[in-house]
Motif scaffolding. Structure first.
Motif, PDB file in Angstrom:
ATOM      1  N   VAL A 178      -5.609   3.245   1.903  1.00 42.60           N
ATOM      2  CA  VAL A 178      -4.855   2.049   1.553  1.00 42.60           C
ATOM      3  C   VAL A 178      -4.873   1.120   2.760  1.00 42.60           C
ATOM      4  N   VAL A 179      -5.249  -0.139   2.542  1.00 39.19           N
ATOM      5  CA  VAL A 179      -5.330  -1.111   3.626  1.00 39.19           C
ATOM      6  C   VAL A 179      -4.500  -2.337   3.263  1.00 39.19           C
ATOM      7  N   CYS A 180      -3.601  -2.714   4.154  1.00 39.25           N
ATOM      8  CA  CYS A 180      -2.766  -3.905   3.972  1.00 39.25           C
ATOM      9  C   CYS A 180      -3.297  -5.000   4.886  1.00 39.25           C
ATOM     10  N   VAL A 181      -3.797  -6.081   4.304  1.00 42.22           N
ATOM     11  CA  VAL A 181      -4.510  -7.091   5.079  1.00 42.22           C
ATOM     12  C   VAL A 181      -3.579  -8.231   5.478  1.00 42.22           C
ATOM     13  N   GLN A 182      -3.898  -8.819   6.630  1.00 42.54           N
ATOM     14  CA  GLN A 182      -3.132  -9.908   7.206  1.00 42.54           C
ATOM     15  C   GLN A 182      -3.827 -11.235   6.931  1.00 42.54           C
ATOM     16  N   SER A 183      -3.093 -12.315   7.010  1.00 42.29           N
ATOM     17  CA  SER A 183      -3.719 -13.633   6.904  1.00 42.29           C
ATOM     18  C   SER A 183      -4.686 -13.815   8.069  1.00 42.29           C
ATOM     19  N   GLY A 184      -5.741 -14.563   7.840  1.00 44.65           N
ATOM     20  CA  GLY A 184      -6.767 -14.744   8.859  1.00 44.65           C
ATOM     21  C   GLY A 184      -7.942 -13.811   8.698  1.00 44.65           C
ATOM     22  N   LEU A 185      -7.819 -12.821   7.803  1.00 46.21           N
ATOM     23  CA  LEU A 185      -8.941 -11.911   7.553  1.00 46.21           C
ATOM     24  C   LEU A 185     -10.133 -12.660   6.988  1.00 46.21           C
ATOM     25  N   ASN A 186      -9.886 -13.628   6.117  1.00 48.75           N
ATOM     26  CA  ASN A 186     -10.943 -14.362   5.451  1.00 48.75           C
ATOM     27  C   ASN A 186     -10.356 -15.666   4.915  1.00 48.75           C
ATOM     28  N   LYS A 187     -11.151 -16.398   4.196  1.00 46.63           N
ATOM     29  CA  LYS A 187     -10.695 -17.612   3.524  1.00 46.63           C
ATOM     30  C   LYS A 187     -10.860 -17.405   2.025  1.00 46.63           C
ATOM     31  N   ARG A 231       0.528 -15.152  -1.375  1.00 48.82           N
ATOM     32  CA  ARG A 231      -0.549 -15.673  -0.525  1.00 48.82           C
ATOM     33  C   ARG A 231      -1.270 -14.556   0.223  1.00 48.82           C
ATOM     34  N   TYR A 232      -0.539 -13.552   0.698  1.00 51.69           N
ATOM     35  CA  TYR A 232      -1.188 -12.466   1.431  1.00 51.69           C
ATOM     36  C   TYR A 232      -2.089 -11.628   0.515  1.00 51.69           C
ATOM     37  N   ASP A 233      -1.725 -11.540  -0.755  1.00 52.37           N
ATOM     38  CA  ASP A 233      -2.559 -10.792  -1.692  1.00 52.37           C
ATOM     39  C   ASP A 233      -3.869 -11.518  -1.990  1.00 52.37           C
ATOM     40  N   GLU A 234      -3.878 -12.831  -1.826  1.00 53.32           N
ATOM     41  CA  GLU A 234      -5.133 -13.575  -2.002  1.00 53.32           C
ATOM     42  C   GLU A 234      -6.184 -13.108  -0.995  1.00 53.32           C
ATOM     43  N   ALA A 238      -6.368 -10.111   0.191  1.00 56.11           N
ATOM     44  CA  ALA A 238      -6.807  -8.793  -0.282  1.00 56.11           C
ATOM     45  C   ALA A 238      -7.824  -8.930  -1.407  1.00 56.11           C
ATOM     46  N   VAL A 239      -7.582  -9.866  -2.333  1.00 56.07           N
ATOM     47  CA  VAL A 239      -8.541 -10.109  -3.412  1.00 56.07           C
ATOM     48  C   VAL A 239      -9.881 -10.565  -2.842  1.00 56.07           C
ATOM     49  N   GLU A 240      -9.841 -11.484  -1.900  1.00 58.08           N
ATOM     50  CA  GLU A 240     -11.083 -11.991  -1.300  1.00 58.08           C
ATOM     51  C   GLU A 240     -11.836 -10.863  -0.594  1.00 58.08           C
ATOM     52  N   ALA A 241     -11.122  -9.979   0.097  1.00 54.84           N
ATOM     53  CA  ALA A 241     -11.784  -8.860   0.773  1.00 54.84           C
ATOM     54  C   ALA A 241     -12.483  -7.952  -0.235  1.00 54.84           C
ATOM     55  N   ALA A 242     -11.824  -7.692  -1.367  1.00 52.48           N
ATOM     56  CA  ALA A 242     -12.433  -6.841  -2.394  1.00 52.48           C
ATOM     57  C   ALA A 242     -13.675  -7.488  -2.980  1.00 52.48           C
ATOM     58  N   VAL A 243     -13.593  -8.785  -3.251  1.00 52.76           N
ATOM     59  CA  VAL A 243     -14.740  -9.493  -3.835  1.00 52.76           C
ATOM     60  C   VAL A 243     -15.900  -9.535  -2.847  1.00 52.76           C
TER      61      VAL A 243
END
Length: 257
Positions: free
Chosen positions: A178-187, A37-40, A42-47
């Protein structure tokens, strides 16, 4: 600009687990596997960066047995351009250090400007792969990031990371990073049908984990055991007033009131 997202396939958190007679963790039946779920996030941030900035490409990589191709398909369905897979044998469980070494070996020399990871995996919950990956590459890094954007020149990142006590720290990280993203960054968005169809017909780059640097593990798990089940109960004595006073005292002692 090239972005690489590290996405892990994890079992359904609600799946039943058992410990066999050898002290190994097993999941009986056919557990459902899904993207961490946390990698989702990261994917959204990249997109999102890809759609906001022309000339940005977003790739996704996953390490695991052949079934992890489903993670790549979902990430491409969300908007990533292409995927790569580091193949491991079924049942091989790499620790954080060896996982980071494989990812670093793949990323080295491929011209990535930004690597995005989830803050941790839902199964191991160690939050170690991202920082270890950055250390192996010699790049700056940040964890628990809840907001990020490219600076005006596109040479660095403006970041906000979550800290203890509800505080947030602002950082500037030069690229590559390298950036490790937390939940709440995006939807995270749902994969589109057209992208899913493209992902189904797309060939992913495949690398055998044995062809990448993977040092010997620093930690050996000798066995697992379930915690003993214990139940403790307290029954206040006396009349209603005495019971209410005892309950209030307990709640105060536990700082609940």
């Amino acid at each position: 600009m090239k972005i690489l997202v590290c996405a892990k396939q994890v079992p359904d958190p609600q799946a039943h687990v058992e410990i066999d007679q050898n002290g190994s963790l097993t999941r009986p039946g056919q557990p459902r596997w899904q993207m961490n779920r946390y990698d989702e996030f990261a994917v959204e941030a990249a997109v999102a960066i890809k759609k906001a900035r022309p000339g940005v490409t977003a790739e996704v990589i996953s390490l695991g047995p052949p079934r992890t191709a489903a993670v790549l398909e979902r990430a491409i369905g969300m908007g990533c351009d292409q995927g790569a897979q580091i193949i491991t044998p079924e049942g091989l469980d790499l620790d954080a250090r060896r996982t980071a070494a494989c990812l670093a070996g793949f990323a080295q020399g491929r011209g990535y400007d930004l690597i995005l990871c989830g803050v941790m995996s839902e199964d191991a919950m160690q939050a170690q792969v991202g920082p270890m990956l950055a250390a192996l590459l010699g790049w700056p890094w940040a964890t628990a990031v809840v907001a990020l954007e490219l600076d005006a020149q596109g040479r660095g990142l403006e970041l906000w990371r979550e800290a203890e006590g509800g505080e947030r720290h602002g950082l500037h990280a030069p690229l590559p990073a390298v950036v490790c993203v937390q939940s709440g960054l995006n939807k995270p968005r749902y994969p589109s049908l057209s992208n899913l169809l493209r992902a189904k017909g797309q060939e992913h780059a495949r690398v055998d984990w044995a062809d990448l640097p993977a040092p010997e593990p620093l930690v050996q798990i000798s066995g697992l055991a379930l915690p003993q089940r214990t139940r403790q109960g307290l029954f206040p004595q006396g009349d209603a007033t005495a019971k209410a006073q005892a309950l209030a005292r307990i709640l105060r002692d536990k700082a609940l009131i």
